[in-house]
Write an enzyme that holds these catalytic residues in place. Structure first.
Site, PDB file in Angstrom:
ATOM      1  N   HIS A  48       0.739  -1.153   0.024  1.00  0.00           N
ATOM      2  CA  HIS A  48       0.008   0.122  -0.002  1.00  0.00           C
ATOM      3  C   HIS A  48       1.110   1.185  -0.012  1.00  0.00           C
ATOM      4  CE1 HIS A  48      -4.250  -1.945   1.492  1.00  0.00           C
ATOM      5  NE2 HIS A  48      -3.537  -2.436   0.324  1.00  0.00           N
ATOM      6  N   GLU A  50       0.921   4.062   2.153  1.00  0.00           N
ATOM      7  CA  GLU A  50       1.583   4.241   3.221  1.00  0.00           C
ATOM      8  C   GLU A  50       2.684   3.512   3.520  1.00  0.00           C
ATOM      9  OE1 GLU A  50      -1.419   3.220   2.597  1.00  0.00           O
ATOM     10  OE2 GLU A  50      -3.188   3.897   3.848  1.00  0.00           O
ATOM     11  N   TRP A 165     -10.725   7.720 -40.969  1.00  0.00           N
ATOM     12  CA  TRP A 165     -10.543   8.001 -39.465  1.00  0.00           C
ATOM     13  C   TRP A 165     -11.551   9.392 -39.474  1.00  0.00           C
ATOM     14  CZ3 TRP A 165      -8.150   4.999 -36.567  1.00  0.00           C
ATOM     15  CH2 TRP A 165      -7.294   4.161 -37.119  1.00  0.00           C
ATOM     16  N   ARG A 202       0.074   3.343 -27.672  1.00  0.00           N
ATOM     17  CA  ARG A 202       1.168   3.756 -28.359  1.00  0.00           C
ATOM     18  C   ARG A 202       1.695   4.885 -27.562  1.00  0.00           C
ATOM     19  NH1 ARG A 202      -1.174   2.219 -34.018  1.00  0.00           N
ATOM     20  NH2 ARG A 202      -2.761   1.581 -32.527  1.00  0.00           N
TER      21      ARG A 202
END
Lengths: 347, 347
Positions: A48, A50, A165, A202
């Protein structure tokens, strides 16, 4: 907010998306106004935040203050309770920004009994990092972001299915970042056939998400590009018992009823805490209509596609009264060159 | 840019939308560093900006500099040429921000011959105020803004036609402003029936635009709210010879072929320089597909409507290749409370 608590929150944000079903948490140990330890929870099963920060601080933790973005745990999970470590290292004050609503929380009491001062200093930013995690944990399903790239008139393709696209390069780069911040990316068979995408990240030192493919029929072509990368696990959910493969990275999960809810519960059990849905209109609409998502991210390209709207990103068999349609809060709106990114939170 | 030229451009912006087929123009007369005259072209047929400013300056114009957002005219139009007035008042220098490309321009020469210094100081903002005017004048058609209020998935209504109110109050207020900035607002019969709108400008001292209604069939109910205001002219374009009315503010214009191009040319001849299209999907799509517009303004409400997309704001019988779809430049993106306003310019 104390600048040190802000540092803890910033550390949490740095590891957002790499902690699976665990929340992103950051911690800073401060003594005499100097940072003597930094930590973040890097991966499920790992230490964790901490503990990382305390181990970095070593002896200097004695008498120091620890700032944590989330309330320290007091239970034995995959690691021992953080409160014990905090006591052990001789910390004199704990400051944290968010209460963990998923646990029977007695950390404050345990720390107080050990003579440690505890301050709860609520921070909205830190809360937002955890809220979806709390919800996901409660529901046993991942936090879900649905991502859509479309035209101004809400279409992901023209009526012939032509879609590449629509949005620009900056959007592509932003999507790489989104993938990096999620444990898994989910899509459908139709999108694989239409676009033959790789669903990789990427960006430099980016993390590739696990790829999840939904195909009820199991009619899958293993020569598609998505299967060429053998280093990233692929999960295929299908209702076709006969579907098999020898590809080492591919796991086929047969379900008698592969509805979304069942799939999400299975993904969560497999450690997928944050899921990105990057699919065509059918799957996108299914997730939205089923309300199985937390965030919707829309990239609008400044064009109108027209046609009959065969590939509008949201279409449903049901017609909803306007008073009943899904509403959102606009969290952020940003230009990516001449495209627009809208971040929306389900209301 | 000189601050005084900027003041002239700001004055032009103040009167944008109230000059009909004329461009908005502002002028400032400056002597010894002090503004001695201000002017703007307030209305078609009224004095030009330069003349307003010169008349305000009176004797102080002698030896002063005049800053104008647009090149002063040298021709007799509805008013005498401004260059004559400039010479008459004894101005010693003229600074202007945009060249008037619609006129055979010999202002510079005339002013120079009169011993007046001329400086052309190009300003983008001023140019944008005039560009659409130049185009409109050349084409003999109004400058057109298409306005759309829709859901994130591009719908103006659910499949049952339910559409009120998708966007919020701030959007409504913004639309009042839009109406104020246009000479006329155009809509169709279907929208009148569905929404029974008034198309007024509910802002203080706002100007109500002329209302233009398209109805090929002429099947119009004169009890609709739009006809209750007798102070603002209404033009109805129809192919129905039989359509008549006794309402004093309504003019019915019969056309054998009421296609958009014919209507726009007629509107321009009637003095409509700036037209706002505020209609349903059919008319909106017709204007966009015919490329008969300069700007598109979309107000997105943060909701998804789904259904079959019967009322998506842009649908066409033609299917376009993605390389051929209409593209836009995003001029501005702004939050109106939890709605988003996108201003787009046709590319």
């Amino acid at each position: 907010m104390s600048q040190f608590l802000k540092h803890a929150v910033d550390l949490a944000k740095m590891v957002e998306g790499q902690t699976g079903v665990n929340p992103p948490v950051g911690a800073v140990v401060v003594k005499n106004g100097r940072i003597v330890g930094l930590g973040a929870h890097l991966q499920r099963g790992d230490k964790h935040a901490e503990v990382q920060a305390l181990e970095m601080a070593q002896d200097k933790a004695k008498g120091a203050t620890i700032y944590v973005s989330l309330e320290p745990c007091s239970h034995y999970g995959t690691t021992p309770p953080c409160v014990e470590k905090i006591i052990e290292y001789g910390i004199s004050k704990v400051v944290y920004a968010v209460k963990d609503t998923t646990l029977m929380s007695d950390s404050d009491d345990i720390l107080n009994e050990a003579g440690i001062e505890v301050e709860f200093s609520y921070n909205e930013e830190a809360a937002q990092l955890c809220n979806d995690f709390f919800k996901a944990k409660k529901n046993g399903k991942p936090e879900i972001t649905v991502k859509v790239s479309c035209s101004l008139d809400g279409k992901q393709a023209n009526d012939n299915g032509q879609s590449q696209w629509i949005t620009n390069r900056s959007v592509k780069q932003d999507v790489f970042n989104l993938r990096h911040k999620h444990d898994a990316v989910l899509t459908g068979r139709e999108t694989l056939i239409a676009d033959d995408p790789q669903y990789t990240t990427r960006i430099e030192n980016g993390k590739n998400p696990v790829k999840v493919i939904l195909t009820r029929t199991g009619d899958i072509d293993f020569n598609l590009k998505i299967f060429s990368d053998e280093t990233t696990p692929i999960l295929i959910y299908t209702e076709n018992k006969a579907l098999t493969t020898t590809l080492p990275q591919v796991k086929i999960i047969y379900m008698e009823d592969s509805n979304i809810s069942n799939i999400l519960e299975d993904l969560y059990l497999r450690g997928v805490g944050k899921l990105l849905v990057e699919a065509g209109p059918t799957i996108t609409s299914t997730f939205i209509e089923a309300k199985e998502f937390n965030k919707l991210i829309i990239y609008y390209a400044p064009k109108v596609i027209g046609g009959s709207g065969k590939y509008q990103f949201y279409s449903t068999d049901n017609v909803f009264e306007l008073s009943e349609v899904q509403n959102f809060e606009i969290v952020n709106s940003r230009m990516l060159e001449n495209n627009l990114k809208l971040e929306l939170r389900k209301k």
